[in-house]
Design a protein around this motif. Sequence first.
Motif, mmCIF file in Angstrom:
data_model
loop_
_atom_site.group_PDB
_atom_site.id
_atom_site.type_symbol
_atom_site.label_atom_id
_atom_site.label_comp_id
_atom_site.label_asym_id
_atom_site.label_seq_id
_atom_site.Cartn_x
_atom_site.Cartn_y
_atom_site.Cartn_z
ATOM 1 N N PHE A 140 -11.057 -5.376 5.027
ATOM 2 C CA PHE A 140 -10.750 -4.079 4.709
ATOM 3 C C PHE A 140 -11.901 -3.285 3.981
ATOM 4 C CE2 PHE A 140 -8.788 -1.032 1.555
ATOM 5 C CZ PHE A 140 -7.796 -0.859 2.093
ATOM 6 N N SER A 141 -12.673 -3.745 3.210
ATOM 7 C CA SER A 141 -13.711 -3.204 2.554
ATOM 8 C C SER A 141 -14.776 -2.770 3.512
ATOM 9 C CB SER A 141 -14.350 -3.735 1.485
ATOM 10 O OG SER A 141 -13.373 -3.683 0.309
ATOM 11 N N PRO A 142 -15.312 -3.632 4.349
ATOM 12 C CA PRO A 142 -16.181 -3.248 5.455
ATOM 13 C C PRO A 142 -15.908 -2.097 6.661
ATOM 14 C CG PRO A 142 -16.229 -5.677 5.133
ATOM 15 C CD PRO A 142 -15.127 -5.039 4.424
ATOM 16 N N LEU A 143 -14.559 -2.290 6.696
ATOM 17 C CA LEU A 143 -13.853 -1.132 7.668
ATOM 18 C C LEU A 143 -14.120 0.196 6.796
ATOM 19 C CD1 LEU A 143 -10.972 -2.790 9.326
ATOM 20 C CD2 LEU A 143 -12.950 -2.133 10.630
ATOM 21 N N ALA A 144 -13.631 0.072 5.589
ATOM 22 C CA ALA A 144 -13.709 1.266 4.735
ATOM 23 C C ALA A 144 -14.838 1.809 4.254
ATOM 24 C CB ALA A 144 -12.796 1.259 3.371
ATOM 25 N N ASP A 145 -15.833 1.388 4.431
ATOM 26 C CA ASP A 145 -17.416 1.727 4.390
ATOM 27 C C ASP A 145 -17.414 2.776 5.445
ATOM 28 O OD1 ASP A 145 -17.947 0.071 2.156
ATOM 29 O OD2 ASP A 145 -18.782 -1.450 3.135
ATOM 30 N N ARG A 146 -16.735 2.456 6.693
ATOM 31 C CA ARG A 146 -16.990 3.481 7.517
ATOM 32 C C ARG A 146 -16.108 4.514 8.066
ATOM 33 N NH1 ARG A 146 -20.588 0.476 12.030
ATOM 34 N NH2 ARG A 146 -21.795 -1.242 11.008
ATOM 35 N N PHE A 147 -14.822 4.107 7.672
ATOM 36 C CA PHE A 147 -13.684 4.962 8.433
ATOM 37 C C PHE A 147 -12.615 4.797 7.003
ATOM 38 C CE2 PHE A 147 -14.977 1.806 11.580
ATOM 39 C CZ PHE A 147 -15.656 2.770 12.544
ATOM 40 N N THR A 148 -11.669 5.770 7.243
ATOM 41 C CA THR A 148 -10.572 5.720 6.188
ATOM 42 C C THR A 148 -9.433 4.767 6.720
ATOM 43 O OG1 THR A 148 -10.621 8.115 5.813
ATOM 44 C CG2 THR A 148 -8.720 7.363 5.284
ATOM 45 N N VAL A 149 -9.216 3.684 5.906
ATOM 46 C CA VAL A 149 -8.577 2.612 6.367
ATOM 47 C C VAL A 149 -7.174 2.393 5.304
ATOM 48 C CG1 VAL A 149 -8.486 -0.009 6.517
ATOM 49 C CG2 VAL A 149 -10.701 1.286 6.991
ATOM 50 N N MET A 150 -6.037 2.258 5.857
ATOM 51 C CA MET A 150 -4.909 2.047 5.237
ATOM 52 C C MET A 150 -4.059 0.608 5.741
ATOM 53 S SD MET A 150 -1.267 2.221 5.669
ATOM 54 C CE MET A 150 -0.890 3.481 6.910
ATOM 55 N N ALA A 151 -4.028 -0.209 4.903
ATOM 56 C CA ALA A 151 -3.028 -1.445 5.265
ATOM 57 C C ALA A 151 -1.667 -1.264 4.364
ATOM 58 C CB ALA A 151 -3.758 -2.616 5.017
ATOM 59 N N PHE A 152 -0.653 -1.648 4.987
ATOM 60 C CA PHE A 152 0.710 -1.478 4.290
ATOM 61 C C PHE A 152 1.365 -3.004 4.647
ATOM 62 C CE2 PHE A 152 1.796 0.153 8.313
ATOM 63 C CZ PHE A 152 3.294 -0.233 8.564
ATOM 64 N N ASP A 153 2.412 -3.263 3.793
ATOM 65 C CA ASP A 153 3.174 -4.309 3.990
ATOM 66 C C ASP A 153 4.578 -3.867 4.751
ATOM 67 O OD1 ASP A 153 1.716 -6.144 2.464
ATOM 68 O OD2 ASP A 153 2.605 -5.486 0.749
ATOM 69 N N ARG A 154 4.665 -4.495 6.100
ATOM 70 C CA ARG A 154 5.631 -3.905 7.084
ATOM 71 C C ARG A 154 7.082 -4.605 6.405
ATOM 72 N NH1 ARG A 154 6.360 -5.978 11.783
ATOM 73 N NH2 ARG A 154 5.222 -7.916 11.601
ATOM 74 N N PRO A 155 7.984 -3.625 6.614
ATOM 75 C CA PRO A 155 9.512 -4.111 6.140
ATOM 76 C C PRO A 155 9.951 -5.671 6.113
ATOM 77 C CG PRO A 155 9.422 -1.875 7.058
ATOM 78 C CD PRO A 155 8.199 -2.526 7.376
ATOM 79 N N GLY A 156 10.075 -6.248 5.349
ATOM 80 C CA GLY A 156 10.514 -7.908 5.220
ATOM 81 C C GLY A 156 9.482 -8.495 4.708
ATOM 82 N N PHE A 157 8.296 -7.826 4.378
ATOM 83 C CA PHE A 157 6.948 -8.837 4.046
ATOM 84 C C PHE A 157 6.417 -8.171 2.781
ATOM 85 C CE2 PHE A 157 7.592 -9.341 8.686
ATOM 86 C CZ PHE A 157 7.669 -10.615 8.716
ATOM 87 N N GLY A 158 5.565 -8.801 2.200
ATOM 88 C CA GLY A 158 4.688 -8.536 1.097
ATOM 89 C C GLY A 158 5.347 -7.804 -0.112
ATOM 90 N N LEU A 159 4.841 -6.713 -0.708
ATOM 91 C CA LEU A 159 5.427 -5.943 -1.782
ATOM 92 C C LEU A 159 6.139 -4.790 -1.581
ATOM 93 C CD1 LEU A 159 2.423 -6.282 -4.143
ATOM 94 C CD2 LEU A 159 4.337 -8.066 -3.554
ATOM 95 N N THR A 160 6.507 -4.591 -0.116
ATOM 96 C CA THR A 160 7.452 -3.538 0.130
ATOM 97 C C THR A 160 8.915 -3.999 -0.145
ATOM 98 O OG1 THR A 160 5.986 -2.502 1.706
ATOM 99 C CG2 THR A 160 8.415 -2.255 2.168
ATOM 100 N N SER A 161 9.688 -3.028 -0.617
ATOM 101 C CA SER A 161 11.023 -3.274 -1.125
ATOM 102 C C SER A 161 11.827 -3.553 0.097
ATOM 103 C CB SER A 161 11.573 -2.268 -1.759
ATOM 104 O OG SER A 161 11.938 -0.989 -0.654
ATOM 105 N N ARG A 162 12.887 -4.633 -0.244
ATOM 106 C CA ARG A 162 13.813 -5.159 0.952
ATOM 107 C C ARG A 162 15.282 -4.614 0.635
ATOM 108 N NH1 ARG A 162 9.571 -8.201 -0.505
ATOM 109 N NH2 ARG A 162 8.655 -9.416 1.316
ATOM 110 N N PRO A 163 15.574 -3.466 1.267
ATOM 111 C CA PRO A 163 17.050 -2.857 1.219
ATOM 112 C C PRO A 163 17.986 -3.932 2.100
ATOM 113 C CG PRO A 163 15.789 -1.622 2.638
ATOM 114 C CD PRO A 163 14.675 -2.684 2.083
#
Length: 327
Positions: A79-102
């Motif tokens: 993530f950080s090496p990519l962000a040194d050169r580009f604008t980088v966004m990572a997110f938790d797809r629905p069903g995973f990580g810290l994204t809510s689960r309706p």
Amino acid sequence: MKILLIGAAVLAVILLGPFLIPVPDLKGTVDPSLLAEEDSLFVRLENVNVHYKVSGEGFPPVVLLHGFGASTFSWREVFSPLADRFTVMAFDRPGFGLTSRPLGEEIKGFNPYTQENQVELTVKLMDHLGFEKAVLIGNSAGGLTALEIAIAHPERVIGLVMVDAAVYTNDGDNLFFKLLTSTPQGRHLGPLVSRLFLNDARSLLDLAWHDPSKITPEILEGYEKPLKANDWDRALWELTLARRKFDVSKLGNIDIPTLVLSGDDDRIVPVEDSVRLAREIPNAVLHIFPDTGHVPQEENPQEFLEVVLPFIESLSLIERSEDRNPD
């Protein structure tokens, strides 16, 4: 008569037995937003509170799409090496990580677990961040989402990086899977299946890595953290119910620069699948990492960056050239 009674009893056990197995709510889980980290961000899109991280100011924007059972954590090494050169966004797809689960009534109007709506949520998140176009990097099932975005919204995609992409696998062809997802009995037991599958995170990681000895306690903890979120098991089951077979005939219509990556010891998505994918997407380029499993961005991040950074840089040059010469 005795045979009929025995048969009726067996049938009753088969039909009613699963409903006698309790599926209690998980204990000790919390709202996923309470598990947030210092660089965590959240935005409400449709009926979902999406967890994401963003960094960098360079062009082009890069969107990272993790695989099944993973989260933004799976991009930590790059993530950080990519962000040194580009604008980088990572997110938790629905069903995973810290994204809510309706669940339940909440998803009747918009089901975030379907492939179509995961595509739309990703595009809405790009809109929220002002990403007119982006390079999509998708690992495993995230690769399939990236492909679907490229097909549905090609004008939003500068390039694709398919990392051990799960394009040809289809559990729907499995008889046990069909019984689970198509019968009331199976649907009742579904959350228990989710728990059995993901509760043993260590075994899944061992399968994903070529060299499991590299899996530290910190890595295991990072993968297990989302299992503290409310309803992760039921949301994972909703995701399973929403799965559909990908129409591979669409691959030939993709007119976007594509880099296909695979570890040579991927025991989840066979390397042959990535070779096939590179063949079926017009003008795709293939790279295979030696002594690497299903998650090269974690297990072999240095070589991953050595291959991916020049590819994105080349897309940046092409995109800027086209902007200067629109005709």
